[in-house]
Design a protein around this motif. Structure first.
Motif, PDB file in Angstrom:
ATOM      1  N   ASN A 145     -48.725  46.446  21.659  1.00  0.00           N
ATOM      2  CA  ASN A 145     -47.753  45.825  20.771  1.00  0.00           C
ATOM      3  C   ASN A 145     -46.969  44.691  21.420  1.00  0.00           C
ATOM      4  OD1 ASN A 145     -48.320  47.478  18.476  1.00  0.00           O
ATOM      5  ND2 ASN A 145     -47.362  49.169  19.586  1.00  0.00           N
ATOM      6  N   ARG A 146     -46.735  44.772  22.710  1.00  0.00           N
ATOM      7  CA  ARG A 146     -46.112  43.632  23.399  1.00  0.00           C
ATOM      8  C   ARG A 146     -47.043  42.424  23.372  1.00  0.00           C
ATOM      9  NH1 ARG A 146     -41.537  44.186  26.848  1.00  0.00           N
ATOM     10  NH2 ARG A 146     -40.645  46.269  26.650  1.00  0.00           N
ATOM     11  N   GLU A 147     -48.331  42.695  23.497  1.00  0.00           N
ATOM     12  CA  GLU A 147     -49.305  41.599  23.422  1.00  0.00           C
ATOM     13  C   GLU A 147     -49.311  40.971  22.030  1.00  0.00           C
ATOM     14  OE1 GLU A 147     -52.347  38.922  24.587  1.00  0.00           O
ATOM     15  OE2 GLU A 147     -50.749  40.003  25.632  1.00  0.00           O
ATOM     16  N   VAL A 148     -49.123  41.782  20.989  1.00  0.00           N
ATOM     17  CA  VAL A 148     -48.997  41.243  19.633  1.00  0.00           C
ATOM     18  C   VAL A 148     -47.857  40.230  19.583  1.00  0.00           C
ATOM     19  CG1 VAL A 148     -48.375  41.770  17.242  1.00  0.00           C
ATOM     20  CG2 VAL A 148     -49.992  43.238  18.452  1.00  0.00           C
ATOM     21  N   GLY A 149     -46.689  40.625  20.113  1.00  0.00           N
ATOM     22  CA  GLY A 149     -45.536  39.714  20.130  1.00  0.00           C
ATOM     23  C   GLY A 149     -45.789  38.470  20.956  1.00  0.00           C
ATOM     24  N   ARG A 150     -46.465  38.644  22.102  1.00  0.00           N
ATOM     25  CA  ARG A 150     -46.777  37.480  22.943  1.00  0.00           C
ATOM     26  C   ARG A 150     -47.717  36.517  22.219  1.00  0.00           C
ATOM     27  NH1 ARG A 150     -46.443  41.406  27.239  1.00  0.00           N
ATOM     28  NH2 ARG A 150     -48.636  41.979  26.971  1.00  0.00           N
ATOM     29  N   LEU A 151     -48.713  37.064  21.540  1.00  0.00           N
ATOM     30  CA  LEU A 151     -49.636  36.217  20.783  1.00  0.00           C
ATOM     31  C   LEU A 151     -48.909  35.469  19.668  1.00  0.00           C
ATOM     32  CD1 LEU A 151     -52.723  38.607  20.454  1.00  0.00           C
ATOM     33  CD2 LEU A 151     -52.554  36.559  21.893  1.00  0.00           C
ATOM     34  N   GLN A 152     -48.017  36.164  18.980  1.00  0.00           N
ATOM     35  CA  GLN A 152     -47.252  35.521  17.910  1.00  0.00           C
ATOM     36  C   GLN A 152     -46.368  34.401  18.463  1.00  0.00           C
ATOM     37  OE1 GLN A 152     -45.411  39.188  16.602  1.00  0.00           O
ATOM     38  NE2 GLN A 152     -46.549  39.163  14.672  1.00  0.00           N
ATOM     39  N   GLY A 153     -45.651  34.708  19.553  1.00  0.00           N
ATOM     40  CA  GLY A 153     -44.769  33.705  20.154  1.00  0.00           C
ATOM     41  C   GLY A 153     -45.529  32.496  20.668  1.00  0.00           C
ATOM     42  N   THR A 154     -46.668  32.746  21.299  1.00  0.00           N
ATOM     43  CA  THR A 154     -47.489  31.660  21.832  1.00  0.00           C
ATOM     44  C   THR A 154     -48.016  30.774  20.705  1.00  0.00           C
ATOM     45  OG1 THR A 154     -48.155  33.010  23.724  1.00  0.00           O
ATOM     46  CG2 THR A 154     -49.557  31.132  23.190  1.00  0.00           C
ATOM     47  N   ALA A 155     -48.468  31.394  19.619  1.00  0.00           N
ATOM     48  CA  ALA A 155     -48.973  30.629  18.477  1.00  0.00           C
ATOM     49  C   ALA A 155     -47.862  29.811  17.827  1.00  0.00           C
ATOM     50  CB  ALA A 155     -49.600  31.574  17.461  1.00  0.00           C
ATOM     51  N   LEU A 156     -46.669  30.396  17.746  1.00  0.00           N
ATOM     52  CA  LEU A 156     -45.545  29.649  17.166  1.00  0.00           C
ATOM     53  C   LEU A 156     -45.198  28.442  18.024  1.00  0.00           C
ATOM     54  CD1 LEU A 156     -43.377  29.394  14.998  1.00  0.00           C
ATOM     55  CD2 LEU A 156     -41.948  30.988  16.311  1.00  0.00           C
ATOM     56  N   LEU A 157     -45.156  28.624  19.333  1.00  0.00           N
ATOM     57  CA  LEU A 157     -44.881  27.490  20.228  1.00  0.00           C
ATOM     58  C   LEU A 157     -45.942  26.400  20.091  1.00  0.00           C
ATOM     59  CD1 LEU A 157     -43.697  28.937  23.674  1.00  0.00           C
ATOM     60  CD2 LEU A 157     -42.381  27.562  22.052  1.00  0.00           C
ATOM     61  N   ALA A 158     -47.185  26.796  20.019  1.00  0.00           N
ATOM     62  CA  ALA A 158     -48.272  25.819  19.887  1.00  0.00           C
ATOM     63  C   ALA A 158     -48.142  25.039  18.586  1.00  0.00           C
ATOM     64  CB  ALA A 158     -49.621  26.520  19.951  1.00  0.00           C
ATOM     65  N   ALA A 159     -47.772  25.733  17.510  1.00  0.00           N
ATOM     66  CA  ALA A 159     -47.612  25.060  16.213  1.00  0.00           C
ATOM     67  C   ALA A 159     -46.403  24.130  16.198  1.00  0.00           C
ATOM     68  CB  ALA A 159     -47.489  26.107  15.107  1.00  0.00           C
ATOM     69  N   LEU A 160     -45.361  24.491  16.923  1.00  0.00           N
ATOM     70  CA  LEU A 160     -44.158  23.642  16.991  1.00  0.00           C
ATOM     71  C   LEU A 160     -44.414  22.376  17.810  1.00  0.00           C
ATOM     72  CD1 LEU A 160     -41.428  26.391  17.564  1.00  0.00           C
ATOM     73  CD2 LEU A 160     -41.681  24.960  15.519  1.00  0.00           C
ATOM     74  N   GLY A 161     -45.187  22.513  18.853  1.00  0.00           N
ATOM     75  CA  GLY A 161     -45.469  21.357  19.702  1.00  0.00           C
ATOM     76  C   GLY A 161     -44.200  20.745  20.262  1.00  0.00           C
ATOM     77  N   ASP A 162     -44.080  19.437  20.134  1.00  0.00           N
ATOM     78  CA  ASP A 162     -42.909  18.754  20.697  1.00  0.00           C
ATOM     79  C   ASP A 162     -41.659  18.925  19.840  1.00  0.00           C
ATOM     80  OD1 ASP A 162     -43.533  17.130  18.566  1.00  0.00           O
ATOM     81  OD2 ASP A 162     -44.072  15.377  19.767  1.00  0.00           O
ATOM     82  N   LYS A 163     -41.767  19.671  18.743  1.00  0.00           N
ATOM     83  CA  LYS A 163     -40.600  19.938  17.900  1.00  0.00           C
ATOM     84  C   LYS A 163     -39.879  21.227  18.315  1.00  0.00           C
ATOM     85  CE  LYS A 163     -42.286  17.625  13.721  1.00  0.00           C
ATOM     86  NZ  LYS A 163     -42.618  17.812  12.289  1.00  0.00           N
ATOM     87  N   ALA A 164     -40.384  21.886  19.347  1.00  0.00           N
ATOM     88  CA  ALA A 164     -39.850  23.197  19.726  1.00  0.00           C
ATOM     89  C   ALA A 164     -38.364  23.179  20.004  1.00  0.00           C
ATOM     90  CB  ALA A 164     -40.609  23.741  20.934  1.00  0.00           C
ATOM     91  N   LYS A 165     -37.864  22.097  20.566  1.00  0.00           N
ATOM     92  CA  LYS A 165     -36.435  22.013  20.913  1.00  0.00           C
ATOM     93  C   LYS A 165     -35.650  21.130  19.953  1.00  0.00           C
ATOM     94  CE  LYS A 165     -35.364  24.239  24.856  1.00  0.00           C
ATOM     95  NZ  LYS A 165     -34.189  25.111  24.985  1.00  0.00           N
ATOM     96  N   SER A 166     -36.287  20.715  18.869  1.00  0.00           N
ATOM     97  CA  SER A 166     -35.628  19.758  17.971  1.00  0.00           C
ATOM     98  C   SER A 166     -34.777  20.422  16.897  1.00  0.00           C
ATOM     99  CB  SER A 166     -36.680  18.875  17.297  1.00  0.00           C
ATOM    100  OG  SER A 166     -37.505  19.648  16.436  1.00  0.00           O
ATOM    101  N   GLY A 167     -34.812  21.744  16.825  1.00  0.00           N
ATOM    102  CA  GLY A 167     -34.023  22.461  15.822  1.00  0.00           C
ATOM    103  C   GLY A 167     -34.002  23.937  16.134  1.00  0.00           C
ATOM    104  N   ASP A 168     -33.753  24.750  15.111  1.00  0.00           N
ATOM    105  CA  ASP A 168     -33.637  26.201  15.278  1.00  0.00           C
ATOM    106  C   ASP A 168     -34.871  26.915  14.748  1.00  0.00           C
ATOM    107  OD1 ASP A 168     -31.083  25.900  16.291  1.00  0.00           O
ATOM    108  OD2 ASP A 168     -30.108  26.224  14.349  1.00  0.00           O
ATOM    109  N   ILE A 169     -35.171  28.061  15.356  1.00  0.00           N
ATOM    110  CA  ILE A 169     -36.117  28.972  14.731  1.00  0.00           C
ATOM    111  C   ILE A 169     -35.350  30.208  14.256  1.00  0.00           C
ATOM    112  CG2 ILE A 169     -37.993  28.174  16.226  1.00  0.00           C
ATOM    113  CD1 ILE A 169     -37.928  31.084  17.431  1.00  0.00           C
ATOM    114  N   VAL A 170     -35.927  30.876  13.272  1.00  0.00           N
ATOM    115  CA  VAL A 170     -35.364  32.112  12.728  1.00  0.00           C
ATOM    116  C   VAL A 170     -36.342  33.232  13.057  1.00  0.00           C
ATOM    117  CG1 VAL A 170     -34.571  33.317  10.656  1.00  0.00           C
ATOM    118  CG2 VAL A 170     -34.225  30.830  10.883  1.00  0.00           C
ATOM    119  N   MET A 171     -35.815  34.368  13.534  1.00  0.00           N
ATOM    120  CA  MET A 171     -36.664  35.494  13.908  1.00  0.00           C
ATOM    121  C   MET A 171     -36.415  36.695  12.994  1.00  0.00           C
ATOM    122  SD  MET A 171     -36.812  35.445  18.097  1.00  0.00           S
ATOM    123  CE  MET A 171     -38.185  36.619  18.103  1.00  0.00           C
TER     124      MET A 171
END
Length: 363
Positions: A145-171
């Motif tokens: 289950n930790r790997e599930v979270g890591r995969l989700q977080g990694t995919a979200l970062l990849a999708a954000l790209g250079d926008k990762a620090k340009s605003g907020d994310i909601v969890m």
């Protein structure tokens, strides 16, 4: 031999067969494999039915495997409809019926502890399924289950790209009574912390999509829709409610999920959800059924069935089997959920999704 004597012998033979008594030709006898299979009684306790997986996949797969391994086994099925109290009552019912093994997916891993203890005290084995219940559990099968979270977080970062620090994310982290939710959250934070700004973070009791919808709407109002750049959702049920709130606000941002629900696959095709994490249900169900039948037959579990040890919230060391999850995105739908038999292309590509399916190469 008189006619009376022959009749008496025939009657005795008939009675012996009806009782399952031996014959040297290998007929059914007490203690034989067939009679033991027929004596097996297993309780299957699942937590809810709002998430489509339980009735569509988990239950039929588990029941099918039990019957394959132990033809004639009795399976008593219970669904708690998201109520921890109901599930406790269902454990009592299962014990009263004479179930010798329980396959238990806990609504609330902590509150079910007393029921697990009661089963243990009665000599009944408990296989924790998908969620690790507290108390003296005998075996556990789930995904990492930790790997599930890591995969989700990694995919979200990849999708954000250079926008990762340009605003907020909601969890949206899921139900606080589900120990898996805490692990998804920890895995996601291990990837996201320091790389994104978390504007709002929520637990969502009972994994309720309606609550997730309200939470997301509240986050949009509080943060401003132009400030939100992405959303972490711990599962597809929550993502359904979140996606509706995003669309109502005119927002299209990266959104994660889990469970590979059919509606999530269709959202991925439309671009309103970015990824889901598939946890193939059949391997998990087959392992749980195998554990349960082994226990019911008085066997010890082989080492390759429980290759790791997991510590529960109450401190028990539980022999476990943790399977590997897989990320599903628009590019690998055919090689994951279709190939694994979860859905056919026809089920996914209904008329509303025909154009998106064609673009993704599914049709």
């Amino acid at each position: 031999m008189t006619r009376t004597l022959r009749a008496a012998i025939a009657l005795a033979g008939t009675a012996a067969l009806s009782l399952g008594v031996v014959s040297t030709s290998g007929a059914l006898q007490p203690g034989s494999a067939q009679s033991k299979a027929e004596e097996i009684r297993i309780g299957l306790l699942l937590p809810e039915s709002k998430t489509t997986r339980y009735e569509k996949f988990d239950r039929p797969y588990i029941e099918q495997k039990i019957q394959e391994l132990a033809p004639g086994a009795q399976i008593d099925y219970y669904n708690a409809a998201e109520s921890a109290t109901t599930q406790q009552q269902q454990v009592n019912t299962a014990l009263a019926k004479g179930d010798k093994v329980l396959i238990l997916d806990a609504v609330d891993a902590k509150s079910i502890q007393s029921s697990v203890q009661k089963a243990h005290d009665a000599g009944v084995k408990v296989v924790a399924y998908d969620r690790l219940a507290q108390g003296p559990v005998d075996a556990y099968v789930s995904y990492d289950n930790r790997e599930v979270g890591r995969l989700q977080g990694t995919a979200l970062l990849a999708a954000l790209g250079d926008k990762a620090k340009s605003g907020d994310i909601v969890m949206h982290n899921g139900s606080p009574t589900d120990p898996n939710a805490a692990e998804f959250k920890a895995g996601a934070h291990s990837v996201l912390d320091g790389k994104v700004t978390i504007g709002k973070e929520y637990d969502t009791p009972n994994w309720d999509p309606n609550n997730a919808n309200q939470q997301m709407s509240g986050a949009i109002s509080a943060l401003g829709k132009d400030k939100i750049v992405g959303v972490y959702s711990a599962n597809d049920g929550l993502a359904a409610g979140i996606s509706t709130a995003l669309q109502a606000a005119g927002l299209k941002v990266p959104l994660t999920g889990q469970d590979a629900q059919l509606d999530a696959i269709q959202r991925i095709l439309l671009g309103t959800q970015t990824i889901t994490v598939q946890k193939p249900y059949k391997p998990e169900a087959d392992i749980a059924a195998t554990m349960a039948v082994d226990f019911a037959q008085g066997k010890s579990l082989p080492a390759d069935l429980v290759p790791v040890t997991k510590t529960s919230g109450s401190g028990e060391k539980v022999p476990s089997n943790l399977l590997k999850p897989v990320v599903v995105n628009k590019d690998n739908i055919k090689d994951t959920v279709v190939k694994d038999g979860m859905y056919t292309v026809q089920e996914i590509c209904t008329p509303a999704y025909a154009a998106a399916c064609k673009q993704a190469g599914l049709t």
